[in-house]
Scaffold this motif. Sequence first.
Motif, PDB file in Angstrom:
ATOM      1  N   LYS A 199       0.833  -1.212   0.000  1.00  0.00           N
ATOM      2  CA  LYS A 199       0.000   0.000   0.000  1.00  0.00           C
ATOM      3  C   LYS A 199       0.865   1.258   0.000  1.00  0.00           C
ATOM      4  O   LYS A 199       0.464   2.298  -0.537  1.00  0.00           O
ATOM      5  N   ILE A 200       2.055   1.175   0.609  1.00  0.00           N
ATOM      6  CA  ILE A 200       2.947   2.332   0.646  1.00  0.00           C
ATOM      7  C   ILE A 200       3.647   2.524  -0.693  1.00  0.00           C
ATOM      8  O   ILE A 200       3.748   3.643  -1.217  1.00  0.00           O
ATOM      9  N   ILE A 201       4.138   1.424  -1.284  1.00  0.00           N
ATOM     10  CA  ILE A 201       4.978   1.518  -2.482  1.00  0.00           C
ATOM     11  C   ILE A 201       4.168   1.688  -3.763  1.00  0.00           C
ATOM     12  O   ILE A 201       4.616   2.354  -4.702  1.00  0.00           O
ATOM     13  N   LYS A 202       2.966   1.133  -3.814  1.00  0.00           N
ATOM     14  CA  LYS A 202       2.203   1.153  -5.066  1.00  0.00           C
ATOM     15  C   LYS A 202       1.991   2.564  -5.620  1.00  0.00           C
ATOM     16  O   LYS A 202       2.310   2.834  -6.791  1.00  0.00           O
ATOM     17  N   PRO A 203       1.444   3.529  -4.851  1.00  0.00           N
ATOM     18  CA  PRO A 203       1.288   4.882  -5.413  1.00  0.00           C
ATOM     19  C   PRO A 203       2.613   5.620  -5.579  1.00  0.00           C
ATOM     20  O   PRO A 203       2.695   6.609  -6.301  1.00  0.00           O
ATOM     21  N   GLU A 204       3.665   5.122  -4.896  1.00  0.00           N
ATOM     22  CA  GLU A 204       4.976   5.775  -4.957  1.00  0.00           C
ATOM     23  C   GLU A 204       5.615   5.648  -6.330  1.00  0.00           C
ATOM     24  O   GLU A 204       6.350   6.522  -6.784  1.00  0.00           O
ATOM     25  N   ARG A 205       5.335   4.545  -7.032  1.00  0.00           N
ATOM     26  CA  ARG A 205       6.023   4.261  -8.296  1.00  0.00           C
ATOM     27  C   ARG A 205       5.714   5.314  -9.352  1.00  0.00           C
ATOM     28  O   ARG A 205       6.614   5.870  -9.984  1.00  0.00           O
ATOM     29  N   SER A 206       4.439   5.613  -9.534  1.00  0.00           N
ATOM     30  CA  SER A 206       4.068   6.627 -10.529  1.00  0.00           C
ATOM     31  C   SER A 206       4.528   8.016 -10.101  1.00  0.00           C
ATOM     32  O   SER A 206       4.916   8.841 -10.936  1.00  0.00           O
ATOM     33  N   THR A 207       4.514   8.281  -8.787  1.00  0.00           N
ATOM     34  CA  THR A 207       4.963   9.586  -8.291  1.00  0.00           C
ATOM     35  C   THR A 207       6.447   9.791  -8.556  1.00  0.00           C
ATOM     36  O   THR A 207       6.875  10.892  -8.930  1.00  0.00           O
ATOM     37  N   LEU A 208       7.253   8.750  -8.397  1.00  0.00           N
ATOM     38  CA  LEU A 208       8.692   8.869  -8.642  1.00  0.00           C
ATOM     39  C   LEU A 208       8.991   9.100 -10.116  1.00  0.00           C
ATOM     40  O   LEU A 208       9.925   9.840 -10.448  1.00  0.00           O
ATOM     41  N   ARG A 209       8.220   8.482 -10.988  1.00  0.00           N
ATOM     42  CA  ARG A 209       8.415   8.743 -12.426  1.00  0.00           C
ATOM     43  C   ARG A 209       8.095  10.198 -12.750  1.00  0.00           C
ATOM     44  O   ARG A 209       8.784  10.834 -13.555  1.00  0.00           O
ATOM     45  N   LEU A 210       7.031  10.712 -12.139  1.00  0.00           N
ATOM     46  CA  LEU A 210       6.688  12.115 -12.344  1.00  0.00           C
ATOM     47  C   LEU A 210       7.761  13.026 -11.762  1.00  0.00           C
ATOM     48  O   LEU A 210       8.151  14.031 -12.373  1.00  0.00           O
ATOM     49  N   LEU A 211       8.257  12.679 -10.584  1.00  0.00           N
ATOM     50  CA  LEU A 211       9.322  13.464  -9.963  1.00  0.00           C
ATOM     51  C   LEU A 211      10.572  13.465 -10.824  1.00  0.00           C
ATOM     52  O   LEU A 211      11.254  14.492 -10.948  1.00  0.00           O
ATOM     53  N   GLU A 212      10.882  12.340 -11.442  1.00  0.00           N
ATOM     54  CA  GLU A 212      12.073  12.237 -12.291  1.00  0.00           C
ATOM     55  C   GLU A 212      12.015  13.239 -13.448  1.00  0.00           C
ATOM     56  O   GLU A 212      13.030  13.845 -13.811  1.00  0.00           O
ATOM     57  N   ARG A 213      10.825  13.428 -13.990  1.00  0.00           N
ATOM     58  CA  ARG A 213      10.689  14.375 -15.111  1.00  0.00           C
ATOM     59  C   ARG A 213      10.807  15.827 -14.653  1.00  0.00           C
ATOM     60  O   ARG A 213      11.424  16.652 -15.320  1.00  0.00           O
ATOM     61  N   HIS A 214      10.220  16.132 -13.486  1.00  0.00           N
ATOM     62  CA  HIS A 214      10.169  17.524 -13.059  1.00  0.00           C
ATOM     63  C   HIS A 214      11.449  17.995 -12.375  1.00  0.00           C
ATOM     64  O   HIS A 214      11.715  19.200 -12.331  1.00  0.00           O
ATOM     65  N   VAL A 215      12.231  17.069 -11.840  1.00  0.00           N
ATOM     66  CA  VAL A 215      13.411  17.469 -11.080  1.00  0.00           C
ATOM     67  C   VAL A 215      14.593  17.775 -11.995  1.00  0.00           C
ATOM     68  O   VAL A 215      15.623  18.289 -11.545  1.00  0.00           O
ATOM     69  N   GLU A 216      14.466  17.490 -13.288  1.00  0.00           N
ATOM     70  CA  GLU A 216      15.588  17.663 -14.211  1.00  0.00           C
ATOM     71  C   GLU A 216      16.082  19.108 -14.253  1.00  0.00           C
ATOM     72  O   GLU A 216      17.273  19.350 -14.433  1.00  0.00           O
ATOM     73  N   ARG A 217      15.181  20.058 -14.060  1.00  0.00           N
ATOM     74  CA  ARG A 217      15.606  21.457 -14.154  1.00  0.00           C
ATOM     75  C   ARG A 217      16.464  21.882 -12.961  1.00  0.00           C
ATOM     76  O   ARG A 217      17.094  22.945 -12.997  1.00  0.00           O
ATOM     77  N   PHE A 218      16.505  21.057 -11.919  1.00  0.00           N
ATOM     78  CA  PHE A 218      17.359  21.354 -10.768  1.00  0.00           C
ATOM     79  C   PHE A 218      18.631  20.504 -10.760  1.00  0.00           C
ATOM     80  O   PHE A 218      19.370  20.502  -9.779  1.00  0.00           O
ATOM     81  N   LEU A 219      18.865  19.778 -11.851  1.00  0.00           N
ATOM     82  CA  LEU A 219      20.038  18.910 -11.939  1.00  0.00           C
ATOM     83  C   LEU A 219      20.951  19.358 -13.073  1.00  0.00           C
ATOM     84  O   LEU A 219      20.471  19.756 -14.140  1.00  0.00           O
ATOM     85  N   PRO A 220      22.266  19.276 -12.883  1.00  0.00           N
ATOM     86  CA  PRO A 220      23.172  19.460 -14.013  1.00  0.00           C
ATOM     87  C   PRO A 220      22.908  18.385 -15.057  1.00  0.00           C
ATOM     88  O   PRO A 220      22.407  17.302 -14.765  1.00  0.00           O
ATOM     89  N   GLU A 221      23.236  18.676 -16.284  1.00  0.00           N
ATOM     90  CA  GLU A 221      22.908  17.770 -17.386  1.00  0.00           C
ATOM     91  C   GLU A 221      23.501  16.383 -17.195  1.00  0.00           C
ATOM     92  O   GLU A 221      22.890  15.370 -17.535  1.00  0.00           O
ATOM     93  N   GLU A 222      24.721  16.320 -16.635  1.00  0.00           N
ATOM     94  CA  GLU A 222      25.378  15.022 -16.492  1.00  0.00           C
ATOM     95  C   GLU A 222      24.808  14.195 -15.345  1.00  0.00           C
ATOM     96  O   GLU A 222      25.172  13.032 -15.165  1.00  0.00           O
ATOM     97  N   LEU A 223      23.907  14.771 -14.536  1.00  0.00           N
ATOM     98  CA  LEU A 223      23.350  14.054 -13.395  1.00  0.00           C
ATOM     99  C   LEU A 223      21.886  13.658 -13.600  1.00  0.00           C
ATOM    100  O   LEU A 223      21.243  13.193 -12.673  1.00  0.00           O
ATOM    101  N   GLU A 224      21.362  13.858 -14.823  1.00  0.00           N
ATOM    102  CA  GLU A 224      19.944  13.614 -15.047  1.00  0.00           C
ATOM    103  C   GLU A 224      19.563  12.149 -14.890  1.00  0.00           C
ATOM    104  O   GLU A 224      18.415  11.822 -14.600  1.00  0.00           O
ATOM    105  N   LEU A 225      20.521  11.232 -15.090  1.00  0.00           N
ATOM    106  CA  LEU A 225      20.217   9.807 -15.000  1.00  0.00           C
ATOM    107  C   LEU A 225      20.182   9.303 -13.562  1.00  0.00           C
ATOM    108  O   LEU A 225      19.800   8.156 -13.333  1.00  0.00           O
ATOM    109  N   TYR A 226      20.564  10.135 -12.609  1.00  0.00           N
ATOM    110  CA  TYR A 226      20.632   9.663 -11.230  1.00  0.00           C
ATOM    111  C   TYR A 226      19.276   9.232 -10.704  1.00  0.00           C
ATOM    112  O   TYR A 226      19.177   8.260  -9.951  1.00  0.00           O
ATOM    113  N   PHE A 227      18.223   9.939 -11.082  1.00  0.00           N
ATOM    114  CA  PHE A 227      16.911   9.602 -10.539  1.00  0.00           C
ATOM    115  C   PHE A 227      16.351   8.331 -11.155  1.00  0.00           C
ATOM    116  O   PHE A 227      15.381   7.765 -10.634  1.00  0.00           O
ATOM    117  N   ASP A 228      16.947   7.855 -12.267  1.00  0.00           N
ATOM    118  CA  ASP A 228      16.577   6.535 -12.765  1.00  0.00           C
ATOM    119  C   ASP A 228      16.872   5.468 -11.722  1.00  0.00           C
ATOM    120  O   ASP A 228      16.158   4.468 -11.614  1.00  0.00           O
TER     121      ASP A 228
END
Length: 326
Positions: A199-228
Amino acid sequence: MPIVPRIRRTRPRAEAVSTRPAPRLAELTANGLTWINLESLDTESVTQLSDRFGWHPLDLEDVFSKRQRPKVDDYPEYLFAVLHFPRYDKTIQRLNAAELDFFLGPDYLVTIPNVELLPVTRLFRRCEEDAELRDELFAKGSGRLLYEVLDDLFDYCFPILDKIGHKLDSLEDDVFEGRSEDIVRDISNAKQEIISYRKIIKPERSTLRLLERHVERFLPEELELYFDDIVDAAERIWDLLDNFKEVVEGLESTNESVISHRQNNVLRILTVVSVVLLPLTLISGIFGMNVHFPGFDTAWAFWTIAGVMLATALSLIAFFRYKRWL
């Protein structure tokens, strides 16, 4: 007129009457980046931070809400997100969801857990005590610092999974060692832990994918893959929970089969005993009637009847053995 969060209306005005210590509001700054960590939720501190950084009032309502699901809100000036992580509650001996709210800006990160999360607290103290580590992490921007926080939190999830896996291994051994009736409650508790974790992890998965897309503007270009790596960790946790779910359901089914088989064996023995005694009861009933029969009131008649009864019982037992019912 600015909107005031609803929880402010219920806060007592007289601070002197409060006997609870104020949560620690800790702040670290290095290389133009500030990390503020609240060890637990505090209305006054959050409101002060909101005035300082200009957060939206709806975000404050989400912070104060006790039933907020994982989400990501993207604003031009900052990013607000809510994530949940498993935390073992010793008072009820169950897994509960601990909430982490964080605000991410170009030059700051604010982490606000609703209860103390040890991975966040430990990382903050390490940065506080180790200037070299603090400079190294803070020099790579707020997005990389957020990655380090989330990475430690997800690393903290795996030992909980290991404990569940070890518990399932122990339950499997107990099922086949004749303790089926004793471990029904243990299987139920393990199943409840897996359900709570899912119940904790199930809604987290889609939220993390969304976070991965939005957090890119706060990351240097070479660090964009870290959230993968964070998304992969959540997927690995989900896969393990799926496996555990199948294992515990299999254990529950096997345990019920073992108990049922044991009960069937008991019923089979009782049935055989009843069937063997039935003709013996019939014979003793016939010759126990108050009528005269050949040999009545003689010793040889008694031994003859006893021999017939014994022969009948042995014949029935031999028949059951031949049919493999015994």
